[in-house]
Design a protein around this motif. Structure first.
Motif, PDB file in Angstrom:
ATOM      1  N   SER A  38      35.861  34.951  28.803  1.00 27.67           N
ATOM      2  CA  SER A  38      36.555  34.413  29.973  1.00 27.67           C
ATOM      3  C   SER A  38      36.153  35.203  31.206  1.00 27.67           C
ATOM      4  N   VAL A  40      37.668  36.670  34.581  1.00 32.38           N
ATOM      5  CA  VAL A  40      38.988  37.051  35.064  1.00 32.38           C
ATOM      6  C   VAL A  40      38.891  37.332  36.555  1.00 32.38           C
ATOM      7  N   VAL A  48      45.287  42.241  32.063  1.00 34.96           N
ATOM      8  CA  VAL A  48      44.739  40.981  32.552  1.00 34.96           C
ATOM      9  C   VAL A  48      45.645  39.795  32.235  1.00 34.96           C
ATOM     10  N   ARG A  51      46.498  37.724  35.342  1.00 35.46           N
ATOM     11  CA  ARG A  51      45.403  37.377  36.239  1.00 35.46           C
ATOM     12  C   ARG A  51      44.805  36.040  35.835  1.00 35.46           C
ATOM     13  N   SER A  52      44.364  35.276  36.835  1.00 32.68           N
ATOM     14  CA  SER A  52      43.793  33.956  36.582  1.00 32.68           C
ATOM     15  C   SER A  52      42.508  34.074  35.769  1.00 32.68           C
ATOM     16  N   LYS A  53      42.333  33.177  34.793  1.00 30.90           N
ATOM     17  CA  LYS A  53      41.165  33.235  33.910  1.00 30.90           C
ATOM     18  C   LYS A  53      40.477  31.881  33.846  1.00 30.90           C
ATOM     19  N   GLU A  54      39.176  31.936  33.595  1.00 31.69           N
ATOM     20  CA  GLU A  54      38.377  30.725  33.397  1.00 31.69           C
ATOM     21  C   GLU A  54      37.586  30.870  32.109  1.00 31.69           C
ATOM     22  N   LEU A  96      35.963  39.031  30.252  1.00 32.19           N
ATOM     23  CA  LEU A  96      36.878  39.406  29.174  1.00 32.19           C
ATOM     24  C   LEU A  96      36.357  38.826  27.862  1.00 32.19           C
TER      25      LEU A  96
END
Length: 249
Positions: A38, A40, A48, A51-54, A96
């Protein structure tokens, strides 16, 4: 600076992260494992969770015969946007890598957090391919604390930045030079040629002005000469008429 000695800067465009999740080692659960990757968003500390993740990539479970020593050799790529307010040295965000047990539901095993700025070579920073970083990262708990068995994750990570482009001394704004003296040392020949060109243009302009001025003076002299000749001719005609009158008398 460019290999040819000219100043260079990293061109515009995004970068590409090239990664390979190779294998895991250490004491792991006796079942197939997978690794999820991901991106972050920036944030402080190793925590984390908020925190926004993709999601970037998922290896899927390792082969059943590799449970004792999981191996994936799974490659992935991810586009890294060009920083807006800084150069590539100030790139934000983290990658991550989260290891899971593949049961009915995924069960957390451990994680590795890799900051993106750690993948940029330098200083000095250069464009193009950065050095491949191959390391066995220690898996930790979600809060960054160590976990039993000290399992590790073998990762190969490489960042591809936009290629470098040569900076013209005329267009150069100074961001790649430490000071003006540095620029003078890099471009003495170019500046000398530029000065010669400017001097020649200035001389040509002065010569053109002088030629124009001389031409005006010449026209004025010609006008005066023609005026004098006309006056003399008028006087001569007057004398001739006077002489004729005298002859008649």
């Amino acid at each position: 600076r460019h290999a040819a000695g000219r100043p260079a800067r990293i061109g515009a465009g995004d970068g590409v992260l090239c990664g390979t999740i190779v294998a895991a080692s250490g004491r792991l659960p006796p079942c197939p494992c997978s690794v999820k990757v991901s991106f972050v968003e920036p944030g402080p500390g190793l925590e984390v969770m908020f925190r926004s993740k993709e999601a970037v990539f998922d290896t899927g479970p390792c082969a059943a015969d590799k449970v004792d020593a999981p191996r994936w050799d799974a490659a992935f790529e991810y586009n890294i946007f060009q920083p807006v307010e800084s150069d590539w040295a100030g790139i934000d965000g983290d990658l991550l890598f989260t290891a899971y047990e593949e049961r009915r539901n995924k069960v957390f095993v451990g994680q590795v957090l890799v900051p993106l700025y750690a993948l940029v070579d330098g200083p000095p920073i250069h464009g193009g391919t950065q050095a491949t970083q191959s390391a066995h990262h220690l898996l930790t708990a979600r809060d960054g604390s160590p976990i039993d068995g000290q399992p590790r994750l073998h990762l190969n990570l490489r960042l591809e930045l936009p290629a470098e482009e040569v900076v013209s001394p005329r267009l150069h704004s100074g961001s790649q030079f430490d000071n003006d003296e540095d620029e003078e040392q890099i471009w003495p020949e170019q500046r000398r040629k530029s000065n010669l060109t400017e001097n020649r243009a200035d001389k040509s302009s002065r010569l053109s002005s002088a030629t124009s001025h001389s031409s005006i003076k010449g026209k004025r002299r010609q006008g005066r000469r023609e005026s004098n000749i006309a006056a003399l001719q008028t006087q001569r005609r007057a004398r001739l008429r006077l002489n004729r009158l005298r002859d008649i008398e």
